[in-house]
Design a protein around this motif. Structure first.
Motif, PDB file in Angstrom:
ATOM      1  N   CYS A   1       1.008  -1.288   0.172  1.00  0.00           N
ATOM      2  CA  CYS A   1       0.110   0.055  -0.128  1.00  0.00           C
ATOM      3  C   CYS A   1       1.127   1.264   0.024  1.00  0.00           C
ATOM      4  N   VAL A   2       0.879   2.194  -1.050  1.00  0.00           N
ATOM      5  CA  VAL A   2       1.459   3.365  -1.001  1.00  0.00           C
ATOM      6  C   VAL A   2       0.590   4.442  -0.372  1.00  0.00           C
ATOM      7  N   GLY A   3      -0.104   4.274   0.476  1.00  0.00           N
ATOM      8  CA  GLY A   3      -0.788   5.320   1.328  1.00  0.00           C
ATOM      9  C   GLY A   3      -1.883   6.046   0.500  1.00  0.00           C
ATOM     10  N   GLN A   4      -1.920   7.167   0.791  1.00  0.00           N
ATOM     11  CA  GLN A   4      -3.299   8.182   0.530  1.00  0.00           C
ATOM     12  C   GLN A   4      -3.205   7.997  -1.305  1.00  0.00           C
ATOM     13  N   ASP A   5      -4.175   7.935  -1.832  1.00  0.00           N
ATOM     14  CA  ASP A   5      -4.373   8.361  -3.107  1.00  0.00           C
ATOM     15  C   ASP A   5      -4.269   9.878  -3.369  1.00  0.00           C
ATOM     16  N   LEU A   6      -3.285  10.332  -3.786  1.00  0.00           N
ATOM     17  CA  LEU A   6      -3.049  11.776  -3.671  1.00  0.00           C
ATOM     18  C   LEU A   6      -3.968  12.516  -4.885  1.00  0.00           C
TER      19      LEU A   6
END
Length: 267
Positions: free
Chosen positions: A66-71
């Protein structure tokens, strides 16, 4: 694993006493949208309340955990109203971390690839981690002018010490699965195609164990990290008294005396 869109944002599968929760946006490296966060929280609440599930595996589909928040989605929220753009923390991120950390059964993270930002926070909220060789991790918050969320301010400092946590948060420098193993962040580093079977084997092992005791161990560790000794000692006494009434404890004592392997029922 596939990198094409493949069904629901989160997959929940059960196999005996193990539930596997899979983040399922491989085409976007499992970046976190509202849809994914809501589906993940719902899945975690469901397995937490399922008495048939005695251990949980959290993993990702594709080449990243998981790369974190969808920017992209975050940028839209900022344009709409910066004052409410971070409501997702109380609505999603914090409840997800609490659901993982307070799950009354063990949670194993199968880190099939990179974990960044909130993805790293979710991984550290799990109890044990198996990582893919060559995977890269990072806090990433400072790079976009933010501080940590998803519990990283606490979980990272508890895992690697305040000094190293400060470096990782302030500088945002990526670190490898092999470094994470050396720091004690992950239990093992294995080839990418062995992450899921290795993590599943570990989860199955925990599912066959004394689930009630595991729940008390998790609560004790959380309390011990932030509480004075007198409170910890009192909580340990209360927990042991509760566990002393379980069939798992009585059966294990009798099995030990009879020199046979105990069988745990989770109660």
């Amino acid at each position: 694993m596939s990198t094409e869109p493949s069904g629901p944002a989160v997959r929940l599968e059960r196999d005996g006493a193990v539930a596997t929760v899979t983040l399922n946006r491989p085409e976007r490296r499992n970046a976190l949208t509202v849809e994914l966060k809501e589906a993940l929280l719902a899945a975690l609440i469901e397995v937490a309340g399922d008495a048939e599930v005695r251990a949980v595996l959290l993993t990702g589909n594709g080449k990243s955990f998981c790369v974190g928040q969808d920017l992209g989605e975050h940028a839209e929220a900022l344009r709409a109203d910066p004052a409410t753009a971070f409501d997702t923390i109380t609505a999603h991120y914090s409840p997800i971390v609490r659901a993982l950390a307070e799950m009354p059964k063990p949670v194993v993270a199968g880190l099939n690839g990179g974990a960044v930002g909130a993805g790293l926070g979710f991984a550290l909220a799990c109890d044990l981690r198996i990582a893919a060789a060559g995977a890269s991790f990072a806090t990433a918050f400072a790079a976009i002018g933010l501080t940590a969320d998803s519990g990283l301010s606490a979980s990272l400092a508890h895992a690697v010490g305040a000094a190293r946590a400060g470096e990782l948060l302030l500088l945002g420098e990526p670190f490898t699965a092999e470094q994470a193993h050396g720091w004690g962040l992950v239990r093992a580093v294995v080839p990418p195609d062995e992450v899921l079977p290795t993590a599943l084997e570990l989860t199955q092992r925990l599912a066959a164990g004394p689930t009630a005791a595991y729940a008390e161990i998790k609560k004790g560790l959380a309390l011990g990290a932030v509480s004075p000794l007198d409170r910890v000692l009192a909580a340990e006494h209360a927990a042991q008294a509760r566990l002393g009434l379980t069939g798992d404890h009585a059966g294990a004592v009798e099995a030990f005396l009879a020199k046979r392997r105990p069988t745990f029922e989770g109660s």
